[in-house]
Design an enzyme around this catalytic site. Structure first.
Site, PDB file in Angstrom:
ATOM      1  N   HIS A  95      -5.513  -4.260  -1.708  1.00  0.00           N
ATOM      2  CA  HIS A  95      -5.370  -3.232  -2.742  1.00  0.00           C
ATOM      3  C   HIS A  95      -5.353  -3.826  -4.153  1.00  0.00           C
ATOM      4  CE1 HIS A  95      -4.812   0.435  -0.369  1.00  0.00           C
ATOM      5  NE2 HIS A  95      -4.201  -0.341   0.521  1.00  0.00           N
ATOM      6  N   LYS A 150     -12.263  -1.183  -0.014  1.00  0.00           N
ATOM      7  CA  LYS A 150     -11.450  -0.428  -0.973  1.00  0.00           C
ATOM      8  C   LYS A 150     -12.152  -0.383  -2.336  1.00  0.00           C
ATOM      9  CE  LYS A 150      -7.486  -0.414   1.853  1.00  0.00           C
ATOM     10  NZ  LYS A 150      -6.999  -1.409   2.813  1.00  0.00           N
ATOM     11  N   SER A 180       0.794  -1.229   0.000  1.00  0.00           N
ATOM     12  CA  SER A 180       0.000   0.000   0.000  1.00  0.00           C
ATOM     13  C   SER A 180       0.826   1.278   0.000  1.00  0.00           C
ATOM     14  CB  SER A 180      -0.951  -0.015   1.190  1.00  0.00           C
ATOM     15  OG  SER A 180      -0.242  -0.171   2.389  1.00  0.00           O
TER      16      SER A 180
HETATM   17  C1  LIG Z   1      -6.940  -1.738   4.239  1.00  0.00           C
HETATM   18  C2  LIG Z   1      -6.182  -2.951   4.464  1.00  0.00           C
HETATM   19  C3  LIG Z   1      -6.616  -3.922   5.367  1.00  0.00           C
HETATM   20  C4  LIG Z   1      -7.805  -3.720   6.246  1.00  0.00           C
HETATM   21  O1  LIG Z   1      -9.002  -3.858   5.554  1.00  0.00           O
HETATM   22  P1  LIG Z   1     -10.345  -3.309   6.218  1.00  0.00           P
HETATM   23  O2  LIG Z   1     -11.410  -4.101   5.546  1.00  0.00           O
HETATM   24  O3  LIG Z   1     -10.450  -1.851   5.869  1.00  0.00           O
HETATM   25  O4  LIG Z   1     -10.276  -3.559   7.674  1.00  0.00           O
HETATM   26  C5  LIG Z   1      -5.886  -5.080   5.474  1.00  0.00           C
HETATM   27  N1  LIG Z   1      -4.775  -5.275   4.745  1.00  0.00           N
HETATM   28  C6  LIG Z   1      -4.324  -4.357   3.866  1.00  0.00           C
HETATM   29  C7  LIG Z   1      -3.087  -4.630   3.073  1.00  0.00           C
HETATM   30  C8  LIG Z   1      -5.001  -3.164   3.710  1.00  0.00           C
HETATM   31  O5  LIG Z   1      -4.538  -2.254   2.857  1.00  0.00           O
END
Ligand SMILES: *Cc1c(COP(=O)(O)O)cnc(C)c1O
Length: 393
Positions: free
Chosen positions: A210, A241, A182
């Site tokens: 992502h 996302k 990310s």
């Molecule tokens: C955003 C994210 C999460 C968490 O996901 P949520 O559903 O928002 O709790 C987990 N792992 C990665 C790599 C992320 O970018």
């Protein structure tokens, strides 16, 4: 005499002094390519809503309909009385979309990692992680008694050595990694990892938060991207996302789902998603299946925006995805660039140490399928003007 809660104030004041505290911005209205933040009209360049689905008419309609048919809340945890037909339909859609036998939806992606990872390895086992894995993976790993090993970021030579060593000493071996990282927007060598893992009989777990809705044909995610859909033991992801809603998911075998739902405490002991959430999740998958233009627009925008930034003289690092870091070096420069571009009508936040190395402070921009060419040109104009003023380019 002790001051029982005084540490909160002193630690907070310390963060403020160092400039590491979060200053929360307020989004007034929907997350959209053009939106209102702290009373100012801006082009949104830092949401995770890659495909602009969070405000898609079909998702909104589905959510409203579900409130009428099923109410506002689910009434319980899923194992007791809160398992709705809508949850099951959304899970079937996830499995179909990702090409796996089955899927299980958790309250969030964080809850999926924190609840499932600790159940996959214990005493006598080892978990092997990429050095730059997400905090939710790190917390999941911390909840186990398994031994841990880390390989340098995307270094397959090092992973191979760690695996060979683990093969001699441990019962179960779990390799866990982000799919798309990310901070830099680079993609893990998942095909290679699966191959190395297969050689020693290690389990694989990829966090595709992502990558889902972004990479692979029609946004089917990292398994599809590398042609190994259904082979990765656990493809974990999120609805928060690109899918534009909220909720975590794991996709894989029926054995994984049976095990995960009976063992993950985050799943068992926390209330299930409200009907509107489940219905919007289901609709998000249907939109991805029926409207391929969103993924195409996302990539067209990504290529245009990234190429223009690079030709202006910006450093976009190793990004291979719509996560486009604008790396400027020192923290104060990144903050100044973010403040100035915000004044010029572009919303993108700086990412500084300790989230990235001290000399790699950046603004992290995230592309969005709903941005028009005019929006992008306006945003690029702001980056060019601010970059020159601040002598970054
Ligand atoms: C955003 C994210 C999460 C968490 O996901 P949520 O559903 O928002 O709790 C987990 N792992 C990665 C790599 C992320 O970018």
């Amino acid at each position: 005499m002790r001051d029982p809660s005084g540490f909160m104030r002193t630690e907070y004041e310390d963060l403020v002094e160092k400039g590491f505290d979060w200053k929360l911005r307020v989004l007034e209205g929907p997350s959209a390519p053009r939106c209102k933040v702290d009373g100012k009209d801006v082009i949104m360049l830092c949401s995770n809503n890659y495909l602009n689905l969070s405000n898609h008419p079909r998702l909104k309609e589905a959510a409203k309909r579900a409130i009428d048919t099923h109410g506002a809340g689910s009434g319980s945890v899923r194992p007791i009385a809160g398992n709705l037909d809508l949850h099951i339909e959304a899970e079937k859609a996830v499995a179909r979309f990702k090409g796996t036998e089955s899927a299980l939806i958790y309250q969030t992606g964080f809850a999926a990692n924190a609840g499932l990872i600790p159940q996959l390895a214990g005493k006598g086992d080892i978990i092997i992680s990429d050095q730059l894995n997400h905090g939710s993976i790190i917390d999941g790993v911390r909840l186990t008694k398994a031994d841990r090993a880390i390989f340098a970021h995307r270094d397959m030579g090092e992973l191979e050595k760690v695996l060979a060593d683990a093969d001699k000493k441990y019962e179960k071996i779990l390799v866990v990694t982000d799919g798309v990282f990310s901070m830099d927007g680079d993609i893990q060598h998942m095909g290679e990892i699966q191959k190395l893992a297969d050689e020693v009989g290690a389990m694989t777990f990829v966090d595709d938060a992502h990558g889902e809705g972004v990479i692979g044909p029609d946004g089917r995610g990292i398994g599809a991207h590398f042609g190994i859909a259904g082979k990765i033991d656990v493809e974990m992801g999120t609805f928060s996302k690109a899918y534009g809603v909220v909720g975590g998911l794991v996709a894989g075998s029926q054995d994984l789902v049976n095990y995960g739902l009976n063992k993950s405490r985050t799943w068992l002991l926390s209330g299930s998603h409200p009907p509107a959430v489940a219905a919007a999740q289901l609709e998000a998958i249907k939109v991805l299946e029926e409207e391929p233009e969103h993924v195409k627009n996302l990539w067209d925008n990504t290529k245009y925006f990234k190429n223009e930034l690079i030709s202006m003289g910006y450093n976009c690092g190793n990004s291979e995805t719509p996560i486009t870091p604008v790396i400027v070096g020192e923290s104060h420069k990144a903050k100044a660039l973010s403040d100035r571009t915000f004044e010029l009508g572009v919303f993108a936040l700086p990412i500084v140490f300790p989230m990235v190395a001290r000399d790699a402070a950046r603004i992290r921009t995230m592309m969005n399928a709903g941005l028009t060419r005019e929006d992008l040109d306006e945003a690029l104009g702001a980056f060019e003007k601010a970059g020159k003023e601040l002598e970054i380019i």
